[in-house]
Design a protein around this motif. Structure first.
Motif, mmCIF file in Angstrom:
data_model
loop_
_atom_site.group_PDB
_atom_site.id
_atom_site.type_symbol
_atom_site.label_atom_id
_atom_site.label_comp_id
_atom_site.label_asym_id
_atom_site.label_seq_id
_atom_site.Cartn_x
_atom_site.Cartn_y
_atom_site.Cartn_z
ATOM 1 N N MET A 2 -9.818 7.739 -4.973
ATOM 2 C CA MET A 2 -10.726 6.870 -5.726
ATOM 3 C C MET A 2 -10.562 7.103 -7.225
ATOM 4 O O MET A 2 -10.594 6.161 -8.025
ATOM 5 N N GLN A 3 -10.380 8.369 -7.603
ATOM 6 C CA GLN A 3 -10.138 8.668 -9.011
ATOM 7 C C GLN A 3 -8.857 8.000 -9.488
ATOM 8 O O GLN A 3 -8.808 7.435 -10.586
ATOM 9 N N LEU A 4 -7.827 8.058 -8.659
ATOM 10 C CA LEU A 4 -6.544 7.477 -9.036
ATOM 11 C C LEU A 4 -6.666 5.983 -9.269
ATOM 12 O O LEU A 4 -6.061 5.438 -10.209
ATOM 13 N N SER A 5 -7.442 5.310 -8.446
ATOM 14 C CA SER A 5 -7.617 3.869 -8.632
ATOM 15 C C SER A 5 -8.256 3.564 -9.977
ATOM 16 O O SER A 5 -7.896 2.588 -10.642
ATOM 17 N N ALA A 56 -6.537 1.582 -13.108
ATOM 18 C CA ALA A 56 -7.228 0.385 -13.599
ATOM 19 C C ALA A 56 -7.359 0.394 -15.122
ATOM 20 O O ALA A 56 -7.378 -0.674 -15.754
ATOM 21 N N MET A 57 -7.423 1.574 -15.719
ATOM 22 C CA MET A 57 -7.572 1.658 -17.170
ATOM 23 C C MET A 57 -6.328 1.137 -17.889
ATOM 24 O O MET A 57 -6.418 0.665 -19.023
ATOM 25 N N GLY A 75 5.648 4.235 -23.429
ATOM 26 C CA GLY A 75 4.710 3.300 -22.851
ATOM 27 C C GLY A 75 3.925 3.879 -21.695
ATOM 28 O O GLY A 75 3.200 3.167 -21.024
ATOM 29 N N GLY A 76 4.021 5.193 -21.441
ATOM 30 C CA GLY A 76 3.362 5.804 -20.300
ATOM 31 C C GLY A 76 1.876 5.948 -20.514
ATOM 32 O O GLY A 76 1.375 5.912 -21.638
ATOM 33 N N PRO A 77 1.104 6.121 -19.431
ATOM 34 C CA PRO A 77 -0.334 6.229 -19.520
ATOM 35 C C PRO A 77 -0.795 7.612 -19.932
ATOM 36 O O PRO A 77 -0.012 8.550 -19.992
ATOM 37 N N THR A 78 -2.066 7.740 -20.223
ATOM 38 C CA THR A 78 -2.655 9.030 -20.534
ATOM 39 C C THR A 78 -3.439 9.492 -19.321
ATOM 40 O O THR A 78 -4.465 8.927 -18.994
ATOM 41 N N PRO A 79 -2.956 10.516 -18.598
ATOM 42 C CA PRO A 79 -3.493 10.826 -17.282
ATOM 43 C C PRO A 79 -4.754 11.673 -17.235
ATOM 44 O O PRO A 79 -5.298 11.856 -16.179
ATOM 45 N N VAL A 80 -5.215 12.265 -18.325
ATOM 46 C CA VAL A 80 -6.435 13.084 -18.245
ATOM 47 C C VAL A 80 -7.549 12.385 -18.978
ATOM 48 O O VAL A 80 -7.388 11.989 -20.109
ATOM 49 N N GLY A 134 1.778 -1.463 -13.826
ATOM 50 C CA GLY A 134 2.483 -2.491 -13.059
ATOM 51 C C GLY A 134 3.876 -2.735 -13.588
ATOM 52 O O GLY A 134 4.837 -2.855 -12.810
ATOM 53 N N GLN A 135 4.006 -2.789 -14.907
ATOM 54 C CA GLN A 135 5.324 -3.004 -15.507
ATOM 55 C C GLN A 135 6.236 -1.818 -15.252
ATOM 56 O O GLN A 135 7.436 -1.986 -14.982
ATOM 57 N N ALA A 136 5.683 -0.604 -15.302
ATOM 58 C CA ALA A 136 6.490 0.597 -15.065
ATOM 59 C C ALA A 136 7.058 0.597 -13.649
ATOM 60 O O ALA A 136 8.234 0.925 -13.439
ATOM 61 N N PHE A 137 6.254 0.199 -12.666
ATOM 62 C CA PHE A 137 6.738 0.187 -11.284
ATOM 63 C C PHE A 137 7.699 -0.972 -11.033
ATOM 64 O O PHE A 137 8.670 -0.827 -10.283
ATOM 65 N N PHE A 138 7.465 -2.106 -11.679
ATOM 66 C CA PHE A 138 8.403 -3.220 -11.554
ATOM 67 C C PHE A 138 9.769 -2.835 -12.105
ATOM 68 O O PHE A 138 10.809 -3.077 -11.472
ATOM 69 N N ASP A 139 9.774 -2.194 -13.271
ATOM 70 C CA ASP A 139 11.035 -1.764 -13.877
ATOM 71 C C ASP A 139 11.747 -0.740 -12.997
ATOM 72 O O ASP A 139 12.979 -0.748 -12.887
#
Length: 439
Positions: free
Chosen positions: A255-258, A262-263, A434-439, A269-274
């Protein structure tokens, strides 16, 4: 939301997606598909491979992957990870560098309990290990802890830190990253007032919510917007029957991962498409930037319900640390009691998790500490992840932190050449572009 089948349903969905990915990968990889002059089968196999890997990582605890450190003698010294203290909700790990003289710097790295494992700080560990004796807090996945082990909330977290600091001795230097920063400050204050001989030599607070009201972010807005009743109803579940912690109330990692995804849904989505396209072209690699980042980012752990709810209520809503009103077992913790432990604050200019000002508020609370023992640094252009694991950390912040430690060390170590740790994942690499901030 609290029923056991709800938790098991989430795990079933994850298992199903992992199976679908494996099936698509196998089906699209049959040799006969090479006779079809169409990239559809390659794309199917690529989608399956990426999907299977992604969903399988969600229940796997990553390895540290730091195997050797280059010593001043030019030799590779083997690194082993050893449990120095074992406790129900988290261990104190030591990174032992074999056949190397003891380094004068002794550092306790306090990892966040915010949905990811302590290995999120792998590159931070790798960058510090050549120059210090290093310990780290390794928090356990709540789903694996039997209900008989009892509760674990913010007070218990602080008690663990007090135990760790007391165990390591007064010459230890504490670095707290993100979520544990306010509780590390409380632990240092508790020791300063009650066991002054055990207080740490220095405390470095990196991007933590000491006073969340000092600067608004999406995290603080959410904390004020949602009621505790709503949060408990929507986020808390009983661990399902598959795990040792069956029946324990937790905030599930899935649930946390979702919410993490979402943030930054568009970027993810673009990272996984690439990555799917790169895999179809044969350009992806097992340890490329995407896989290195997402193998860690997707590996999530459950938090105990009481820890998550008490963090929201006491740290964010009631702002007990920021108001200097935090208590442990009914006893007031006075941050002004810190008079010997030097404190440094590090913030990122573009931090959207713990915005500039939230962590800096710690210095105003340190009314008993001389200005000469206070320091702060605002890293230009840095986001949340960058201030402890990215380029900003490696190039700018890490040298400043080590200099601060040396300047406030009780055994006055001499700064030596700063070397490099070597390992499968120990190069200190940061977030991919372009990566996310995970914490």
């Amino acid at each position: 939301m609290r029923q056991l089948p709800t938790y098991d349903m989430m795990e079933t969905i994850r298992n199903t997606n992992q199976w679908l990915g494996a099936t698509a990968s196998a089906f699209g990889s049959y040799p006969i598909t090479g006779l079809v002059p169409n990239p559809a089968f390659q794309l199917m196999a690529a989608w399956g491979a990426v999907t299977e890997r992604s969903f399988s990582r969600m229940v796997a605890k990553p390895d540290w992957g730091i195997h050797t450190v280059v010593g001043e003698d030019g030799r590779d010294h083997v690194v082993t990870v050893e449990k120095e203290l074992e406790q129900p909700f988290g261990d104190l790990l030591r990174f032992h560098v074999h056949s190397r003289p003891q380094r004068p710097r002794r550092i306790l790295l306090v990892a966040p309990m915010s949905g990811h494992y302590a290995t999120l700080l792998r590159s931070t560990v790798a960058s510090l290990l050549p120059d210090a004796e290093l310990w780290i807090t390794d928090w356990h996945n709540a789903r694996d802890i039997p209900v008989s082990a009892g509760k674990f909330d913010v007070e218990d977290f602080t008690d663990y830190l007090i135990d760790h600091i007391r165990h390591l001795g007064p010459d230890i230097h504490v670095i707290a990253v993100c979520q544990p920063a306010p509780l590390a400050l409380a632990a240092a204050a508790w020791l300063a007032e009650r066991e002054p001989q055990a207080q740490p030599a220095s405390l470095t607070l990196i991007g933590g919510p000491i006073d969340p009201s000092a600067a608004a972010t999406e995290v603080t807005d959410f904390g004020h917007r949602v009621t505790m009743g709503q949060l408990e109803h929507l986020a808390i579940q009983h661990v399902g029957v598959k795990y040792a912690g069956v029946g324990r109330l937790v905030y599930p990692g899935l649930m946390q991962l979702s919410s993490f995804i979402a943030m930054n849904a568009e970027r993810h989505g673009q990272a996984f498409f690439d990555q799917i396209v790169a895999t179809a072209k044969g350009e992806a690699r097992d340890n490329d930037k995407h896989n290195k980042f997402y193998d860690e980012y997707l590996a999530v752990m459950d938090m105990t319900a009481e820890f998550y709810l008490s963090t929201v209520e006491r740290i964010f809503k009631n702002n007990e640390i920021g108001r200097n009103a935090f208590t442990i077992r009914g006893e007031q913790v006075d941050i002004g009691a810190i008079t010997e432990t030097a404190v440094k604050v590090v913030e990122g200019e573009n931090d959207d998790i713990s915005a500039p000002g939230q962590c800096l508020a710690a210095l105003d609370l340190l009314t008993g500490l001389a200005d000469a023992k206070k320091a702060s640094h605002l890293e230009p252009g840095a986001g949340h992840y960058g201030i402890f694991a990215g380029r900003s950390w490696r190039n700018n912040i890490r040298p400043l932190v080590l200099d601060f430690i040396d300047g406030n060390s009780r055994n006055q170590p001499k700064s030596g050449p700063r070397l490099k740790a070597v390992g499968a994942s120990g190069s200190g690499g940061g977030t991919p572009k372009g990566g996310p901030t995970p914490v």
